[in-house]
Design an enzyme around this catalytic site. Structure first.
Site, PDB file in Angstrom:
ATOM      1  N   GLU A  62       0.810  -1.216   0.000  1.00 57.87           N
ATOM      2  CA  GLU A  62       0.000   0.000   0.000  1.00 57.87           C
ATOM      3  C   GLU A  62       0.845   1.269   0.000  1.00 57.87           C
ATOM      4  OE1 GLU A  62      -2.231  -0.874   3.491  1.00 57.87           O
ATOM      5  OE2 GLU A  62      -3.889  -1.798   2.394  1.00 57.87           O
ATOM      6  N   GLU A  96       6.020 -22.139   8.131  1.00 56.32           N
ATOM      7  CA  GLU A  96       6.453 -21.222   9.178  1.00 56.32           C
ATOM      8  C   GLU A  96       7.319 -21.908  10.223  1.00 56.32           C
ATOM      9  OE1 GLU A  96       2.440 -20.360  10.601  1.00 56.32           O
ATOM     10  OE2 GLU A  96       3.117 -20.976  12.599  1.00 56.32           O
TER      11      GLU A  96
END
Length: 304
Positions: free
Chosen positions: A88, A119
């Site tokens: 963004e 992960e």
């Protein structure tokens, strides 16, 4: 299954929420109301972490002003939120894509397809940081709601070995999970309505923290004038309209005159404003901005 698999049931993010024990028997409106009530804890959590968030903004802005970069590192929802916040920044602040980066365990495929098992590798987290040629001017933000994600711990450890600044964001207390980072941000929102689903309150409060961090850094770097995003990238009709409104609002130009000024500045709002207020042409105004590290207010002050 591993014989020595540790239990994570004591973690705040894994506990059962007594207020939602009858979740499956609530009416739809009661369910919405419960979400609304629980989400209020995200505001309180941000307030309690305000000092650490301010420290993170100052640290990151200082590093970026010296040529550093900002990396968000996470897995699952935490990783996706980091990638989202990083993505963004270019359209909002016209930053180069490499300035703020989001790294998620499993790479880009993990953005649209669950790859949560990836992960568990601490070495993968270390290797991804080593592969980015991290320097002492960079900042690595490790995001892990439950605080235990090996991929994130590996990334933070590698960043420290390379003398980069480190920030940790988690939703458990330091007593439950210590994290070795220069700034340790704890966003304690309590157990989730749906037990263990950290995409809920933990995800919400994490994005709130990232919004504050990235926007605060851009303010400190001079990419905002008043409360206007003067470095907005004019890349589509919506952003073009926003650029014209910013110029018109901050000057006495009508929309047509603002468009002419914007074109003379090569669609750069900050430059257009400096040209208007100083009477300089685009070349001279660009040089003045460069002399003041791109800070419009400082550039104006230098010629007063």
């Amino acid at each position: 299954m591993k014989d020595n698999l540790p239990s994570r049931g004591h973690l705040l993010t894994e506990r059962t929420n007594s207020r939602s024990s009858n979740l499956d028997r609530l009416s739809t409106l009661e369910l919405v109301d419960l979400f609304n009530q629980e989400d209020r804890q995200t505001i309180e959590a941000i307030a309690k972490a305000r000092v650490q968030l301010a420290e993170a903004i100052e640290l990151t802005a200082s590093s970026l002003s010296q040529g550093g970069r900002l990396f968000y590192v996470g897995a699952g929802t935490s990783g996706r939120l980091g990638v989202l916040d990083a993505a963004e920044c270019p359209p909002t602040f016209c930053t180069p894509p490499e300035l703020i980066r989001g790294i998620i365990a499993g790479g880009d495929d993990a953005l649209v397809k669950s790859s949560e098992a990836l992960e568990d590798s601490q070495s993968d987290g270390k290797n991804v940081i080593f592969s980015e040629s991290i320097t002492k001017f960079d900042v690595v933000v490790g995001i892990t709601a439950g605080g235990t994600t090996p991929f994130v711990h590996g990334a933070l450890q590698a960043a420290k070995e390379l003398d980069a600044a480190t920030i940790a964001i988690s939703c458990v207390s330091a007593e439950q999970v210590p994290i070795d980072a220069d700034i340790d941000i704890r966003l304690l929102v309590g157990p989730e309505i749906l037990t263990g689903s950290t995409r809920l309150k933990a995800g919400t409060v994490t994005k709130m923290a990232l919004n504050i961090l990235s926007t605060g850094v851009m303010v400190r770097l001079g990419k905002v004038y008043g409360n206007r995003m003067i470095d907005v990238a004019v890349t589509n009709s919506k952003l073009h309209d926003r650029a014209l409104r910013i110029i018109s609002d901050l000057t006495d130009l009508d929309r047509q005159e603002a468009e002419q000024l914007l074109q003379r500045s090569n669609k750069k709002v900050k430059l257009a404003l400096l040209m208007y207020w100083t009477g300089l042409d685009a070349t001279a105004a660009s040089e003045l901005l460069l002399q003041n590290n791109g800070n419009l207010r400082a550039a104006l002050h230098s010629v007063q």
